[in-house]
Design a protein around this motif. Structure first.
Motif, PDB file in Angstrom:
ATOM      1  N   LEU A  66      -8.688  -9.407  85.391  1.00 18.22           N
ATOM      2  CA  LEU A  66      -8.540  -7.950  85.301  1.00 18.22           C
ATOM      3  C   LEU A  66      -8.048  -7.501  83.919  1.00 18.22           C
ATOM      4  O   LEU A  66      -7.456  -8.275  83.177  1.00 18.22           O
ATOM      5  N   ARG A  67      -8.299  -6.224  83.630  1.00 14.71           N
ATOM      6  CA  ARG A  67      -7.794  -5.619  82.394  1.00 14.71           C
ATOM      7  C   ARG A  67      -6.828  -4.496  82.773  1.00 14.71           C
ATOM      8  O   ARG A  67      -7.013  -3.829  83.788  1.00 14.71           O
TER       9      ARG A  67
ATOM     10  N   GLU B  14     -14.524  -6.968  83.139  1.00 16.51           N
ATOM     11  CA  GLU B  14     -13.733  -7.555  84.228  1.00 16.51           C
ATOM     12  C   GLU B  14     -14.625  -8.455  85.082  1.00 16.51           C
ATOM     13  O   GLU B  14     -15.680  -8.035  85.549  1.00 16.51           O
TER      14      GLU B  14
END
Ligand SMILES: [Zn+2]
Ligand SMILES: [Zn+2]
Length: 797
Positions: A459-460, A542
């Motif tokens: 994830l970001r 992602e």
């Protein structure tokens, strides 16, 4: 051997032959050309389908539904839940990829010129090959149903042509006896057939209709049926009419050419019969065919190592062909070789497609644009969907100049990233866990711990700067409507606040549909468009990097290798991840630990201080009975008391316990009785107190809970936890040890009760193996009681 057993044994051959006969009858059909035309006329929608229409209908035949995900609704297709192997090969997650794939297939079913090459792009282990495995299996099974019936052509020859003088009156007469109106050979007994040429590419029977008249014929098939349906008032007719009204005769079928063999035979026969079409088609036998990957019919897979060359060679002359060649002198027949032969009228799937060189892929351009494939010196019209998959990352794909521009324009990429929903990610490991459970125990949350870490690594951090700028600009349009504008502005400010406070762990939970961390007063901030924006912000990024499912499978494998390790738990997983990852992973590990702690804290707390529902109910019933007597000014019979007594004594004791002030007690009794009576009146029966007086229930539970907390002897409990011999499993599955008299004895009994409760509590989940064992229950309790953070949560204040 008992009679019943004998009967079962005898039944096996019968059962097999019964199945085979029924399956054969249901899925085999031989028709003359005329009979086939009548069949097609009765149901043109089914018989005039292109490969894409057929694939789309096959997918839909297994059912579909809608799924909500991050502010959007997607169609989901049951085929990909694996109806064939009990769900074992289902595609976990990937709802967006499957929806995108279906959308493309559906578009091609509607607009033939849109056809492209559809390539699933994503890192290894994301389910790309499963999607195709299920699609292929789906086609195979669909082709065995009534709706999925597909037909192709055989050419049949008798020893002589009826027009030949040698055939004489006799042969002709004999033929008439067998005649089904047209003298078709289709139903001739096998011994009267001297030669049979099967179409290798399974030509569509209607592709034999001469091309210059085919458009008219196909349209008439559809129009006639439409008219018949309009006269039919039934619902079924209306449904079919709607389907037919939305149906356009496919251009592909109008333009289709039979293969070179079928063309050659047809043309030669037309010459021989001096243009008499009815005599040509009596040589045609229309047969049902089934899609089969194994047998190379309607499904083709191209492995990375497989040759994609096509060629045509002269057909080897076997005996029957020799007769044929005598009859049709000089006729050239070919054997066609290559994957397109298998793929025709279905699909082809190129695994790891960019493994092939530029030259090897170039033929795809003609296949997708012209719908042709060249076999040696023979070019043939084909109809099949082209799919592929690749593990290459997006940036490498762009560099791939193996593809010509034409081909690149025809490629549609469908991202199949790593999963971003940690609950789905945990499902991926189910088969591994099932395997490990055969020899070892797997503690609850073990898989979740690894799955959550893997997802976090993909994830970001959310920011949404661009989205907020655009939204602020967008709401300007409401400026004249002051109330609306202010409402939007406030919402936007609250959303900005929410993003600022949103950790990666929050985001991971949001992606999994877990919103418990969002306060009730803030839920309305998470609108559909806001959620969709969060999901879209790092789309394409992602899920393309981070830890793969294989990474965690390796960790599980390592832990299960150690035979002395009887119980695999989350602490071990945590240690393995920490060891394998660099310092930069520490922040993610902290989040994993935070999540784990909050989960086990709740479990241990419930096990230690749980107040049984029965205990609460007993006391509530007692209160109700006495309050009723109080309101009616009656006395009650108490156990162990001879005389009737005033209920006030009992009620005051309970109200003392419930901390209800003296001044409010009388009112409380009346209110409870009225509330209960009202619900009883409405339902016409004595109601469940949990429904009628939930406040009273809660009040009792809260008090009982607090009392248990207060009576808890922390040191004695920990000591007993360490010392208790947990190898005696029966101790924990049977009755509790008798309560002792000393503090230490009582603590031992308490530990036993709590561990029992942990085991029971997790067993309620459904799978008894999914629960705690003595060993991991003890570890978790100890963790919760000694870890400073959880301990603080445990004894707030
Ligand atoms: Zn053919
Ligand atoms: Zn265990």
């Amino acid at each position: 051997m008992s009679r019943a057993e004998k009967k079962t044994d005898d039944d096996i051959p019968a059962r097999i032959s019964e199945f085979v006969r029924a399956d054969h009858q249901a899925t085999t059909r031989t028709l003359s050309y005329e009979e086939y035309l009548r069949l097609a006329a009765a149901d043109p929608w089914r018989h005039l389908r292109t490969s894409y229409q057929y694939i789309r209908d096959a997918i839909l035949s297994y059912g579909s539904g809608a799924v909500r995900d991050m502010g959007r609704t997607f169609q989901s297709y049951s085929l990909f839940n694996d109806p064939f192997f009990g769900g074992q090969k289902r595609v976990v997650g990937q709802i967006r990829a499957i929806a995108a794939l279906f959308k493309h297939i559906d578009a091609c079913a509607k607009q033939e010129e849109d056809e492209s090459i559809y390539i699933l792009v994503g890192p290894p282990g994301t389910g790309k090959s499963r999607i195709f495995t299920l699609l292929e299996k789906g086609l195979e099974e669909y082709s065995r149903t009534d709706e999925g019936a597909q037909y192709t052509v055989n050419w049949l020859f008798r020893e002589r042509f009826e027009d030949e003088p040698q055939a004489g009156g006799m042969g002709f007469q004999h033929l008439k006896d067998l005649n089904r109106e047209t003298g078709s050979y289709a139903h001739l007994p096998e011994e009267e057939i001297f030669s049979r040429v099967e179409c290798q590419v399974r030509d569509h029977p209607l592709s034999l209709v001469p091309r210059r008249i085919r458009r008219e014929i196909l349209h008439r098939l559809v129009d006639n049926r439409r008219e018949a349906l309009r006269r039919d008032p039934t619902d079924a007719a209306r449904t079919e009419l709607a389907r037919l009204d939305a149906f356009a005769v496919p251009h592909k079928l109008i333009e289709a050419e039979p293969c070179r063999n079928c063309q050659n035979i047809r043309d030669r026969l037309l010459d021989l019969y001096k243009g008499d079409w009815t005599k040509v088609v009596k040589h045609l036998q229309i047969v049902r065919w089934h899609s089969s990957l194994e047998q190379g019919r309607g499904v083709a897979e191209v492995d990375p190592g497989v040759n994609v060359e096509t060629e045509a060679s002269a057909a080897s002359i076997d005996e029957s062909k020799a007769i044929l060649s005598g009859l049709l002198r000089g006729l050239r027949l070919y054997n066609f070789h290559g994957k397109p032969v298998s793929a025709n009228r279905g699909l082809i799937n190129y695994q790891d497609i960019f493994n092939k060189s530029h030259q090897q892929l170039q033929h795809l351009l003609a296949a997708v644009e012209e719908k042709t494939v060249t076999f040696g010196d023979v070019t043939m019209k084909v109809d099949y969907a082209i799919f592929g998959s690749t593990n290459l990352p997006e940036d490498r794909l762009l560099e791939e100049d193996a593809l010509t521009e034409g081909l690149r324009d025809r490629i549609e990429k469908i991202p199949v990233p790593y999963l971003l929903n940690h609950l789905e990610e945990a499902e991926i490991y189910e088969p591994n866990i099932r395997e490990i459970r055969k020899t070892q125990h797997v503690s609850p949350h073990t898989v979740r711990t690894g799955a959550l870490f893997a997802v976090l690594s993909r994830l970001r951090v959310p920011g949404l700067a661009d989205w907020f700028t655009a939204e602020r600009r967008r709401i300007q349009q409401f400026e004249h409507d002051k109330a609306r504008f202010e409402a939007r502005k406030t919402l936007l400010l609250r959303q900005e606040e929410a993003i600022k406070r949103m950790t990666l762990l929050h985001k991971a939970k949001l992606y999994a549909g877990e919103i418990g961390w969002i306060g009730h007063d803030r839920r309305e901030v998470f609108t559909d468009s806001f959620m969709a924006a969060i999901r879209d912000e790092h789309r394409g990024d992602e899920g393309t990097s981070g830890n793969s499912p294989r990474w965690f499978k390796r960790i599980l494998g390592r832990l299960s290798m150690d035979e002395n390790n009887r119980c695999i738990n989350a602490f071990q997983v945590y240690a393995q991840i920490a060891e394998a990852s660099g310092d930069e992973a520490q922040a993610l590990l902290d989040m994993v630990q935070e999540e784990y702690s909050s989960k086990v804290l709740k479990e241990v707390e419930a096990a230690m201080f749980e107040v049984s529902e029965a205990d609460i109910l007993k006391r509530v019933e007692g209160y109700l009975e006495h309050a009723k007597a109080y309101v009616r000014k009656e006395k009650v019979q108490e156990p162990f008391r001879k005389d009737l007594v005033d209920p006030d004594e009992f009620l005051s004791r309970e109200e003392e316990f419930l901390e209800i002030p003296v001044a409010a007690r009388s009112e409380h009794r009346v209110a409870v009785v009225q509330k209960f009576g009202k619900v009883a009146m409405a339902s016409g029966a004595r109601p469940d107190p949990r429904v009628a007086v939930p406040d009273l229930i809660d009040r009792y539970r809260d008090r009982l809970n607090r009392i248990r907390h207060g009576a808890f002897n922390f040191q004695a409990f920990l000591l007993a936890l360490d010392r208790l011999d947990l190898s005696d499993q029966d101790l924990f599955t049977d009755l509790l040890p008798p309560p002792g008299t000393t503090v230490a004895d009582r603590a031992v009994a308490e530990v036993a009760r709590v561990i029992n409760s942990m085991r029971r509590g997790s067993a309620l989940v459904g799978d008894p193996k999914a629960g705690y064992c003595n060993d991991c229950a003890r570890k978790v309790i100890k963790y919760v009681l000694t870890n400073p953070k959880t301990r603080a949560g445990f004894f707030p204040g």
